[in-house]
Design a protein around this motif. Sequence first.
Motif, PDB file in Angstrom:
ATOM      1  N   PHE A   1      28.014  45.983  45.746  1.00 23.33           N
ATOM      2  CA  PHE A   1      28.211  44.586  46.134  1.00 23.33           C
ATOM      3  C   PHE A   1      29.629  44.310  46.640  1.00 23.33           C
ATOM      4  O   PHE A   1      29.918  43.199  47.068  1.00 23.33           O
ATOM      5  CB  PHE A   1      27.934  43.663  44.936  1.00 23.33           C
ATOM      6  N   LEU A   2      30.506  45.293  46.574  1.00 26.01           N
ATOM      7  CA  LEU A   2      31.901  45.091  46.938  1.00 26.01           C
ATOM      8  C   LEU A   2      32.162  45.422  48.397  1.00 26.01           C
ATOM      9  O   LEU A   2      31.819  46.505  48.870  1.00 26.01           O
ATOM     10  CB  LEU A   2      32.808  45.975  46.064  1.00 26.01           C
ATOM     11  N   HIS A   3      32.797  44.509  49.099  1.00 26.99           N
ATOM     12  CA  HIS A   3      33.262  44.771  50.463  1.00 26.99           C
ATOM     13  C   HIS A   3      34.328  45.871  50.372  1.00 26.99           C
ATOM     14  O   HIS A   3      35.099  45.901  49.416  1.00 26.99           O
ATOM     15  CB  HIS A   3      33.855  43.483  51.045  1.00 26.99           C
ATOM     16  N   PRO A   4      34.392  46.781  51.334  1.00 27.80           N
ATOM     17  CA  PRO A   4      35.407  47.843  51.262  1.00 27.80           C
ATOM     18  C   PRO A   4      36.835  47.305  51.130  1.00 27.80           C
ATOM     19  O   PRO A   4      37.679  47.926  50.488  1.00 27.80           O
ATOM     20  CB  PRO A   4      35.232  48.606  52.576  1.00 27.80           C
ATOM     21  N   ASP A   5      37.107  46.129  51.699  1.00 29.32           N
ATOM     22  CA  ASP A   5      38.448  45.550  51.670  1.00 29.32           C
ATOM     23  C   ASP A   5      38.569  44.401  50.673  1.00 29.32           C
ATOM     24  O   ASP A   5      39.467  43.565  50.788  1.00 29.32           O
ATOM     25  CB  ASP A   5      38.832  45.045  53.067  1.00 29.32           C
ATOM     26  N   THR A   6      37.690  44.354  49.689  1.00 26.64           N
ATOM     27  CA  THR A   6      37.686  43.258  48.728  1.00 26.64           C
ATOM     28  C   THR A   6      39.047  43.085  48.048  1.00 26.64           C
ATOM     29  O   THR A   6      39.803  44.039  47.911  1.00 26.64           O
ATOM     30  CB  THR A   6      36.578  43.473  47.667  1.00 26.64           C
ATOM     31  N   VAL A   7      39.317  41.851  47.637  1.00 26.24           N
ATOM     32  CA  VAL A   7      40.524  41.542  46.863  1.00 26.24           C
ATOM     33  C   VAL A   7      40.067  40.828  45.600  1.00 26.24           C
ATOM     34  O   VAL A   7      39.364  39.814  45.666  1.00 26.24           O
ATOM     35  CB  VAL A   7      41.505  40.654  47.653  1.00 26.24           C
ATOM     36  N   TRP A   8      40.439  41.380  44.452  1.00 27.01           N
ATOM     37  CA  TRP A   8      40.084  40.802  43.153  1.00 27.01           C
ATOM     38  C   TRP A   8      41.361  40.429  42.421  1.00 27.01           C
ATOM     39  O   TRP A   8      42.263  41.245  42.279  1.00 27.01           O
ATOM     40  CB  TRP A   8      39.293  41.807  42.311  1.00 27.01           C
ATOM     41  N   PHE A   9      41.397  39.223  41.928  1.00 24.26           N
ATOM     42  CA  PHE A   9      42.549  38.748  41.173  1.00 24.26           C
ATOM     43  C   PHE A   9      42.299  38.957  39.686  1.00 24.26           C
ATOM     44  O   PHE A   9      42.243  38.030  38.909  1.00 24.26           O
ATOM     45  CB  PHE A   9      42.830  37.282  41.490  1.00 24.26           C
ATOM     46  N   SER A  10      42.122  40.217  39.302  1.00 26.53           N
ATOM     47  CA  SER A  10      41.890  40.540  37.894  1.00 26.53           C
ATOM     48  C   SER A  10      42.547  41.857  37.513  1.00 26.53           C
ATOM     49  O   SER A  10      42.113  42.531  36.604  1.00 26.53           O
ATOM     50  CB  SER A  10      40.394  40.603  37.598  1.00 26.53           C
ATOM     51  N   GLY A  11      43.606  42.172  38.207  1.00 24.78           N
ATOM     52  CA  GLY A  11      44.334  43.391  37.888  1.00 24.78           C
ATOM     53  C   GLY A  11      45.231  43.179  36.684  1.00 24.78           C
ATOM     54  O   GLY A  11      45.302  42.076  36.127  1.00 24.78           O
ATOM     55  N   PRO A  12      45.934  44.200  36.275  1.00 23.07           N
ATOM     56  CA  PRO A  12      46.850  44.081  35.139  1.00 23.07           C
ATOM     57  C   PRO A  12      47.845  42.937  35.375  1.00 23.07           C
ATOM     58  O   PRO A  12      48.440  42.837  36.439  1.00 23.07           O
ATOM     59  CB  PRO A  12      47.552  45.440  35.103  1.00 23.07           C
ATOM     60  N   GLY A  13      47.974  42.072  34.382  1.00 21.45           N
ATOM     61  CA  GLY A  13      48.885  40.936  34.498  1.00 21.45           C
ATOM     62  C   GLY A  13      48.460  39.905  35.521  1.00 21.45           C
ATOM     63  O   GLY A  13      49.265  39.123  35.986  1.00 21.45           O
ATOM     64  N   GLY A  14      47.192  39.899  35.903  1.00 24.62           N
ATOM     65  CA  GLY A  14      46.701  38.932  36.882  1.00 24.62           C
ATOM     66  C   GLY A  14      46.997  39.310  38.320  1.00 24.62           C
ATOM     67  O   GLY A  14      46.825  38.505  39.225  1.00 24.62           O
ATOM     68  N   SER A  15      47.431  40.552  38.540  1.00 22.52           N
ATOM     69  CA  SER A  15      47.739  40.991  39.897  1.00 22.52           C
ATOM     70  C   SER A  15      46.453  41.187  40.692  1.00 22.52           C
ATOM     71  O   SER A  15      45.366  41.289  40.142  1.00 22.52           O
ATOM     72  CB  SER A  15      48.539  42.288  39.863  1.00 22.52           C
ATOM     73  N   ALA A  16      46.602  41.238  42.006  1.00 22.90           N
ATOM     74  CA  ALA A  16      45.451  41.431  42.888  1.00 22.90           C
ATOM     75  C   ALA A  16      45.139  42.918  43.024  1.00 22.90           C
ATOM     76  O   ALA A  16      46.031  43.753  43.133  1.00 22.90           O
ATOM     77  CB  ALA A  16      45.742  40.836  44.260  1.00 22.90           C
ATOM     78  N   LEU A  17      43.858  43.214  42.981  1.00 14.63           N
ATOM     79  CA  LEU A  17      43.372  44.569  43.242  1.00 14.63           C
ATOM     80  C   LEU A  17      42.866  44.575  44.677  1.00 14.63           C
ATOM     81  O   LEU A  17      42.053  43.722  45.060  1.00 14.63           O
ATOM     82  CB  LEU A  17      42.223  44.919  42.295  1.00 14.63           C
ATOM     83  N   HIS A  18      43.327  45.512  45.487  1.00 13.43           N
ATOM     84  CA  HIS A  18      42.961  45.560  46.898  1.00 13.43           C
ATOM     85  C   HIS A  18      42.043  46.752  47.162  1.00 13.43           C
ATOM     86  O   HIS A  18      42.427  47.889  46.939  1.00 13.43           O
ATOM     87  CB  HIS A  18      44.214  45.683  47.776  1.00 13.43           C
ATOM     88  N   GLY A  19      40.832  46.469  47.612  1.00 14.08           N
ATOM     89  CA  GLY A  19      39.884  47.502  47.998  1.00 14.08           C
ATOM     90  C   GLY A  19      38.892  47.864  46.909  1.00 14.08           C
ATOM     91  O   GLY A  19      39.146  47.696  45.716  1.00 14.08           O
TER      92      GLY A  19
END
Length: 187
Positions: A82-100
């Motif tokens: 379900f993930l776009h190859p270039d997806t951006v998720w704002f749930s990384g460590p410390g609230g950082s954005a995850l890219h891809g």
Amino acid sequence: MRPVVAVIVFLSLACSPMSRADEPPASPAVSPSTASTPGTAVEAAAAVEAALSGPDAAEVAEVERAFAKTMADRDVEAFASFLHPDTVWFSGPGGSALHGREAVLAEWSKFYEGPDAPFAWAPDRVAVMDGGRLAMSMGPVFSPDGKKIARFTSVWQRGDDGRWLILFDKGESLPAAVSAAAPDPTP
């Protein structure tokens, strides 16, 4: 309108605060499963109805529910689909954005370990732009015992093949007082 500008305008409008009186009518809605008193996250998520707006909104609500089912089924490969190859998720460590897709999978695979899902979610609002290529879904996230603990917002893009894939995703924890409140603390 350029695609990036269209997404920003769409997000600005879709995320604007809306009082209950200003919400779109709940009909037509995706029919929820009936559960008298949700005792689990999956039961609570199944009881959520979605207010729909725009073309193909019911389809996007069903895609979001299928996406959420990957957690209940403990199927990380289905999650990745379900993930776009270039997806951006704002749930990384410390609230950082995850890219891809790969970065999201590296962080989110831990939620698919073990026999029990750590949470469940379902859309309670879905809006699709008139062009039918971008959509937003929003809704509650439930703890294993069925309590609302967060809200999510996902922006979807329909590909040339007709499949909806997540471009952006953001979750927000609810304040403890709100997540413990009953019956429905969603805005």
